[in-house]
Design a protein around this motif. Sequence first.
Motif, PDB file in Angstrom:
ATOM      1  N   MET A  90       0.852  -1.195   0.000  1.00 13.61           N
ATOM      2  CA  MET A  90       0.000   0.000   0.000  1.00 13.61           C
ATOM      3  C   MET A  90       0.881   1.235   0.000  1.00 13.61           C
ATOM      4  N   GLU A  91       0.585   2.157  -0.872  1.00  8.92           N
ATOM      5  CA  GLU A  91       1.277   3.442  -0.917  1.00  8.92           C
ATOM      6  C   GLU A  91       0.226   4.540  -0.932  1.00  8.92           C
ATOM      7  N   THR A  92       0.624   5.760  -1.229  1.00  7.72           N
ATOM      8  CA  THR A  92      -0.320   6.854  -1.416  1.00  7.72           C
ATOM      9  C   THR A  92      -0.172   7.377  -2.833  1.00  7.72           C
ATOM     10  N   ILE A  93      -1.154   8.136  -3.269  1.00  8.02           N
ATOM     11  CA  ILE A  93      -1.077   8.725  -4.612  1.00  8.02           C
ATOM     12  C   ILE A  93       0.201   9.562  -4.739  1.00  8.02           C
ATOM     13  N   ALA A  94       0.543  10.295  -3.675  1.00  3.12           N
ATOM     14  CA  ALA A  94       1.738  11.155  -3.722  1.00  3.12           C
ATOM     15  C   ALA A  94       3.005  10.356  -3.996  1.00  3.12           C
ATOM     16  N   GLU A  95       3.010   9.073  -3.651  1.00  2.34           N
ATOM     17  CA  GLU A  95       4.208   8.238  -3.806  1.00  2.34           C
ATOM     18  C   GLU A  95       4.303   7.567  -5.173  1.00  2.34           C
ATOM     19  N   ILE A  96       3.276   7.694  -5.987  1.00  3.78           N
ATOM     20  CA  ILE A  96       3.307   7.016  -7.292  1.00  3.78           C
ATOM     21  C   ILE A  96       3.301   7.995  -8.455  1.00  3.78           C
ATOM     22  N   VAL A  97       3.401   9.306  -8.154  1.00  2.07           N
ATOM     23  CA  VAL A  97       3.412  10.293  -9.237  1.00  2.07           C
ATOM     24  C   VAL A  97       4.818  10.433  -9.795  1.00  2.07           C
ATOM     25  N   HIS A  98       4.912  11.099 -10.926  1.00  2.24           N
ATOM     26  CA  HIS A  98       6.202  11.347 -11.561  1.00  2.24           C
ATOM     27  C   HIS A  98       7.063  12.202 -10.630  1.00  2.24           C
ATOM     28  N   PRO A  99       8.373  11.935 -10.559  1.00  8.57           N
ATOM     29  CA  PRO A  99       9.221  12.675  -9.615  1.00  8.57           C
ATOM     30  C   PRO A  99       9.406  14.159  -9.927  1.00  8.57           C
ATOM     31  N   SER A 100       9.018  14.620 -11.082  1.00 14.59           N
ATOM     32  CA  SER A 100       9.186  16.032 -11.418  1.00 14.59           C
ATOM     33  C   SER A 100       8.248  16.901 -10.593  1.00 14.59           C
ATOM     34  N   ASN A 101       8.591  18.173 -10.438  1.00 13.79           N
ATOM     35  CA  ASN A 101       7.749  19.105  -9.688  1.00 13.79           C
ATOM     36  C   ASN A 101       6.413  19.313 -10.403  1.00 13.79           C
ATOM     37  N   GLY A 102       5.373  19.498  -9.605  1.00 16.15           N
ATOM     38  CA  GLY A 102       4.062  19.795 -10.179  1.00 16.15           C
ATOM     39  C   GLY A 102       3.365  18.600 -10.776  1.00 16.15           C
ATOM     40  N   SER A 103       3.712  17.388 -10.334  1.00 14.17           N
ATOM     41  CA  SER A 103       3.070  16.196 -10.890  1.00 14.17           C
ATOM     42  C   SER A 103       1.622  16.049 -10.435  1.00 14.17           C
ATOM     43  N   ILE A 104       1.266  16.696  -9.321  1.00 14.72           N
ATOM     44  CA  ILE A 104      -0.140  16.817  -8.913  1.00 14.72           C
ATOM     45  C   ILE A 104      -0.433  18.305  -8.839  1.00 14.72           C
ATOM     46  N   ARG A 105      -1.381  18.772  -9.618  1.00 15.99           N
ATOM     47  CA  ARG A 105      -1.605  20.208  -9.719  1.00 15.99           C
ATOM     48  C   ARG A 105      -3.051  20.518 -10.064  1.00 15.99           C
ATOM     49  N   THR A 106      -3.497  21.685  -9.670  1.00 17.11           N
ATOM     50  CA  THR A 106      -4.759  22.219 -10.168  1.00 17.11           C
ATOM     51  C   THR A 106      -4.434  23.338 -11.146  1.00 17.11           C
ATOM     52  N   GLY A 107      -5.467  23.885 -11.751  1.00 16.09           N
ATOM     53  CA  GLY A 107      -5.254  24.925 -12.747  1.00 16.09           C
ATOM     54  C   GLY A 107      -5.091  26.298 -12.133  1.00 16.09           C
ATOM     55  N   PRO A 108      -4.934  27.309 -12.979  1.00 19.19           N
ATOM     56  CA  PRO A 108      -4.727  28.678 -12.503  1.00 19.19           C
ATOM     57  C   PRO A 108      -5.940  29.225 -11.759  1.00 19.19           C
ATOM     58  N   PHE A 109      -5.668  29.955 -10.673  1.00 15.11           N
ATOM     59  CA  PHE A 109      -6.724  30.522  -9.837  1.00 15.11           C
ATOM     60  C   PHE A 109      -6.876  32.016 -10.086  1.00 15.11           C
ATOM     61  N   GLY A 110      -8.060  32.507  -9.712  1.00 14.39           N
ATOM     62  CA  GLY A 110      -8.314  33.945  -9.649  1.00 14.39           C
ATOM     63  C   GLY A 110      -7.988  34.679 -10.923  1.00 14.39           C
ATOM     64  N   SER A 111      -7.209  35.737 -10.788  1.00 14.31           N
ATOM     65  CA  SER A 111      -6.921  36.603 -11.922  1.00 14.31           C
ATOM     66  C   SER A 111      -5.919  35.992 -12.895  1.00 14.31           C
ATOM     67  N   GLN A 112      -5.367  34.818 -12.553  1.00 15.51           N
ATOM     68  CA  GLN A 112      -4.435  34.165 -13.480  1.00 15.51           C
ATOM     69  C   GLN A 112      -5.114  33.796 -14.800  1.00 15.51           C
ATOM     70  N   LEU A 113      -6.407  33.460 -14.721  1.00 10.74           N
ATOM     71  CA  LEU A 113      -7.146  33.099 -15.931  1.00 10.74           C
ATOM     72  C   LEU A 113      -8.586  33.559 -15.788  1.00 10.74           C
ATOM     73  N   LEU A 114      -8.945  34.565 -16.545  1.00  8.74           N
ATOM     74  CA  LEU A 114     -10.290  35.126 -16.517  1.00  8.74           C
ATOM     75  C   LEU A 114     -11.095  34.596 -17.694  1.00  8.74           C
ATOM     76  N   HIS A 115     -12.400  34.498 -17.490  1.00  8.72           N
ATOM     77  CA  HIS A 115     -13.273  34.027 -18.573  1.00  8.72           C
ATOM     78  C   HIS A 115     -13.163  34.932 -19.797  1.00  8.72           C
ATOM     79  N   SER A 116     -12.936  36.204 -19.546  1.00  5.74           N
ATOM     80  CA  SER A 116     -12.846  37.174 -20.654  1.00  5.74           C
ATOM     81  C   SER A 116     -11.608  36.937 -21.522  1.00  5.74           C
ATOM     82  N   GLU A 117     -10.679  36.120 -21.037  1.00  8.22           N
ATOM     83  CA  GLU A 117      -9.454  35.854 -21.790  1.00  8.22           C
ATOM     84  C   GLU A 117      -9.590  34.666 -22.733  1.00  8.22           C
TER      85      GLU A 117
END
Length: 379
Positions: free
Chosen positions: A181-208
């Motif tokens: 048994m492991e966790t999801i965090a232990e089976i992701v790719h070793p590179s940074n940002g292998s688990i991520r959500t998308g841009p928040f707030g003003s980073q991405l506006l619908h008007s864009e």
Amino acid sequence: MKNLSTSWAEVSLGEICEFKYGKSLPELKRTGGNIPVFGSNGIIGQHNEAITDGSTIVIGRKGSLGEVNFSNVSCWPIDTTYYIDKSATDTELKWLAYQLSGLGLTKLNKAAAVPGLNREDAYRQRLLLPPLEEQKRIAEVLDRAEEIRSKRREAIAQLDFLTQAIFIEMFGDPVLNGWAMETIAEIVHPSNGSIRTGPFGSQLLHSEFVEEGVAVLGIDNAVANEFRWGERRFISELKYRGLKRYTVSPGDVIITIMGTCGRCAVVPDSIPVAINTKHLCCITLNQDKCLPRFLHAYFLLHPIARQYLNQTEKGAIMAGLNMGIIKSMPIFIPPLSLQKEFAHRVEAVEKLKAAHRASLSELDALFASLQHRAFRGEL
């Protein structure tokens, strides 16, 4: 073919039927008998008592407004619905049900906060009224066509069950098989940002969003628990340069964490350059340990995953998910050879499903054409 509609009277819906109000029946008061209980979008339970007389048309009043369901037996439509039984019309009920489904009642929303159907708006809809015998003939023709569509939908559902059966057969008891048994965090790719959500707030506006460019993936791409193109959204190449860290790649697993939470899909090899929104958690796996198809099935099907989500503070699917919950999810890791065998078998099932869906799409188009011709007197 002769157009029979020239002899049919044009009437308003309100002239030929009454939309009766459904009656409240809280879940705790439903006895579990053999009488179906209908909500706005279909059967939601069983009871030992009916409020309708025989076959019944049920129309969504709140929530799934304008949705049309048909019961072949007496039933109990709840208070989010209208209903029509033989006491509310002199027309052939099955014909009327097909007619209602083609009138576009779902577009008659008049409530701002909660979608709602005003029956007076529905009553104003115009239609052609054939003689009763012709109504029965049209209903019989459409019933035969609907039966074919229904069998195709049932075949697709059976293939879904087949995928579940394959998964449980191969991976049902990790303790017995001695898998770690492991966790999801232990089976992701070793590179940074292998688990991520998308841009928040003003980073991405619908008007864009723009007409074409780099695709933006959202809930609609995963809500069916498989990757599908829904609403197309794009950002410019210039905007993408600042958001490259949110790039989604083939084989990534996307999970909905806002809105309709807990849906999951594998990003296909054919994906163009794309990023995901803040409504998705995107996981890039270490595929020397865990394959995307295995994680996808595990997340949706295995009791360990489902129990974890339900017991976590925010893990109830409707309450919401976050990256912390997903990272900490326990997962057993079968041998890669077994995962590959599972992926191969699932891909074969998916090819069958794709063929059935293509066939169903053609049948849907033919049915719509048949329905249109039927109500114009051209059958």
